[in-house]
Design an enzyme around this catalytic site. Structure first.
Site, mmCIF file in Angstrom:
data_model
loop_
_atom_site.group_PDB
_atom_site.id
_atom_site.type_symbol
_atom_site.label_atom_id
_atom_site.label_comp_id
_atom_site.label_asym_id
_atom_site.label_seq_id
_atom_site.Cartn_x
_atom_site.Cartn_y
_atom_site.Cartn_z
ATOM 1 C CG HIS A 97 5.843 12.521 4.701
ATOM 2 N ND1 HIS A 97 5.824 12.582 6.078
ATOM 3 C CD2 HIS A 97 6.820 13.391 4.300
ATOM 4 C CE1 HIS A 97 6.721 13.456 6.498
ATOM 5 N NE2 HIS A 97 7.346 13.960 5.432
ATOM 6 C CG ASN A 156 -2.546 -12.667 -4.544
ATOM 7 O OD1 ASN A 156 -3.128 -11.679 -4.983
ATOM 8 N ND2 ASN A 156 -3.174 -13.755 -4.131
ATOM 9 C CD GLU A 197 1.207 -10.404 -0.061
ATOM 10 O OE1 GLU A 197 0.213 -9.952 0.528
ATOM 11 O OE2 GLU A 197 1.140 -11.361 -0.868
ATOM 12 C CE LYS A 247 -5.725 -10.374 -5.523
ATOM 13 N NZ LYS A 247 -6.287 -10.701 -4.218
ATOM 14 C CB SER A 289 -6.585 -15.840 -5.426
ATOM 15 O OG SER A 289 -7.779 -16.219 -4.768
#
Ligand code: ARG
Length: 463
Positions: free
Chosen positions: A157, A286, A291, A284, A278
């Site tokens: 969970h 990323n 992703e 940033k 970014s």
């Protein structure tokens, strides 16, 4: 050899104003080498059984090899007015060899021809993905072997649950991909049946020998039923399922990398390998690669649904709807090839933050079950131990610190049941994983031999 296209009858299908709509050349061009390979085997068979003379068969085969050379050197003149890859090859062959080119399509239809091309293509594509997956498994296994003594929190969970190790977590992903290779090999095995000789749907009145073509191309056998042979797209649907599930597995690993590289988790260093920066925010880093691996699963699932929807309710045998089968498969093969390659590079470069992992695994909540099991070992019934420990966590957030959270390495060593995260159990797991990898390598290399056998037909009289 004559090159007079003037007296060459071009295939004369019914001309229609919808020619552009019917055209599949932009999609089926990648099948061209498999189309030529299949035609060479067909031309040889026509010669063997005497439907064409030995000299004619040789002329067809030599001409087809020239077409192949033109395609690989980029000099082949693709003609959009010729509807598809099959017609492009046949028309060019006939320009090269003259009227005998008109004999190539004897006892064959584009229906069994395209089904054959697809199976030849699938074998090579599944081989490529299988080999890529072996590389990914290798990377996961190598990383896992070095991290058997690195505790990390395990989650259910997405809440801290029980202690595991980095190795155990990496291997959990390994086993998913291990099953993916198994599925891919099984799909390749079921696909390894030649449909050539089914004709349009009902075979031929001529004395063709489908088994000879099958053997020559490295298939296990030829089809049993001509109607089924031209309509069966199971190998494509299975491939799309295998690739969709594989990319679902990749997406889960991508998601965990995204999470673990966040400031909130901090288990992974945000190295350049994870992605880019970014354009606006200078701080940033990323996790774009992870992703995108997560995101691309949407395409491969869509491709599976697309083909199943096309196939649903189709009457036997061939229907033109089937032309829609290629785009989703080509797209999923390319997408998944890229996913596997990027994921492998990502896994190799993952850097774990030992400090953050130590901090997280010193959370007493992770050891609640361990405490229950300590009581059980002392003879307390499990339900009673569960209630007592549960109450102590509810009362004080956690019982006083014990050896468990102050020494997570020791704590995880006690989780030594079969398939559990203790280094002793993980060593056994690594051994089994290694054995599976060896077996997969062997199966892939025999699949590779069937692919090579077919491709050798493009070479001049090597055999
Ligand atoms: N382009 C077609 C396909 O991909 C080839 C087979 C055409 N057959 C036919 N009967 N029109 O399915």
């Amino acid at each position: 050899m004559t090159t007079s296209s003037a007296r060459t009858p071009a295939p004369s299908y019914v001309r229609t104003p919808a020619a552009g709509f019917l055209n599949s050349l932009s999609v089926d061009r990648p099948l061209v080498m498999y189309d030529i390979i299949g035609s060479i085997a067909h031309a040889e068979m026509l010669g063997t059984v005497g439907i064409v003379s030995t000299a004619e068969s040789k002329a067809l085969v030599t001409g087809l090899r020239q077409v192949a050379r033109e395609v690989s050197s980029g000099t082949f003149g693709w003609r959009d007015d010729l509807e598809d890859v099959h017609t492009n090859v046949e028309v060019r062959l006939t320009e090269i060899v003259g009227a005998v080119g008109g004999k190539l399509h004897t006892a064959r239809s584009r229906n069994d021809q395209v089904a054959l091309d697809e199976r030849l293509y699938l074998r090579a594509a599944l081989l490529g993905i299988g080999n890529g997956l072996v590389g990914l498994e290798e990377a996961l296994l190598t990383r896992a072997t070095a991290e058997t003594d690195s505790p990390m929190p395990g989650y259910t969970h997405l809440q801290r649950a029980q202690p595991v190790t980095v190795a155990h977590w990496l291997l959990a992903h390994f086993w998913r991909f291990e099953r993916d290779i198994d599925r891919i090999l099984a799909t390749a095995r079921r696909a390894n049946v030649s449909p050539l000789g089914a004709g349009a749907l009902a075979g031929s009145t001529l004395p063709i020998d489908p088994a000879q073509v099958a053997t020559r191309l490295g298939f296990d056998r030829s089809f049993e039923n001509s109607i089924d042979a031209v309509s069966d797209r199971d190998p494509l649907a299975e491939t799309l399922f295998d690739l969709a599930l594989l990319s679902v597995h990749a997406s889960a690993l991508g998601e965990e990398v995204v999470l673990f590289a966040s400031t909130e988790f901090g288990f992974l260093e945000r190295t350049a390998a994870l992605g880019s920066g970014s354009s606006l925010m200078p701080q940033k880093r990323n996790p774009d690669v992870a992703e995108l691996i997560r995101g691309k699963a949407g395409r491969t699932i869509g491709n599976l649904v697309s083909l199943l929807t096309t196939l649903k309710g189709l009457p036997l045998a061939y229907d033109r709807d089937l032309q829609e089968d290629k785009a989703p498969v080509l797209d999923s093969v390319a997408t998944v090839g890229a996913i596997v390659e990027s994921l492998t590079a990502l896994v190799v470069q993952l850097r774990f933050d030992a400090g953050r992992l130590a901090e997280a695994t010193s959370d007493p909540a992770l050891y609640a079950t361990d405490r229950v099991e300590q009581l059980v070992a002392e003879g307390v019934p499990f339900r009673e131990a569960h209630a007592r420990i549960g109450q102590s966590y509810a009362d004080r957030g956690a019982p006083g610190p014990t050896v468990l959270e102050s020494n997570p390495v020791e704590a995880v060593r006690r989780r030594s049941s079969p398939g559990a995260p203790a280094p002793s159990a993980v060593a056994h797991q690594c051994l089994t994983a290694r054995t599976r990898l060896v077996a997969h390598r062997a199966s892939l290399s025999s699949l590779g031999r069937t692919v090579e056998l077919a491709e050798e037909l493009l070479n001049e009289e090597k055999r």
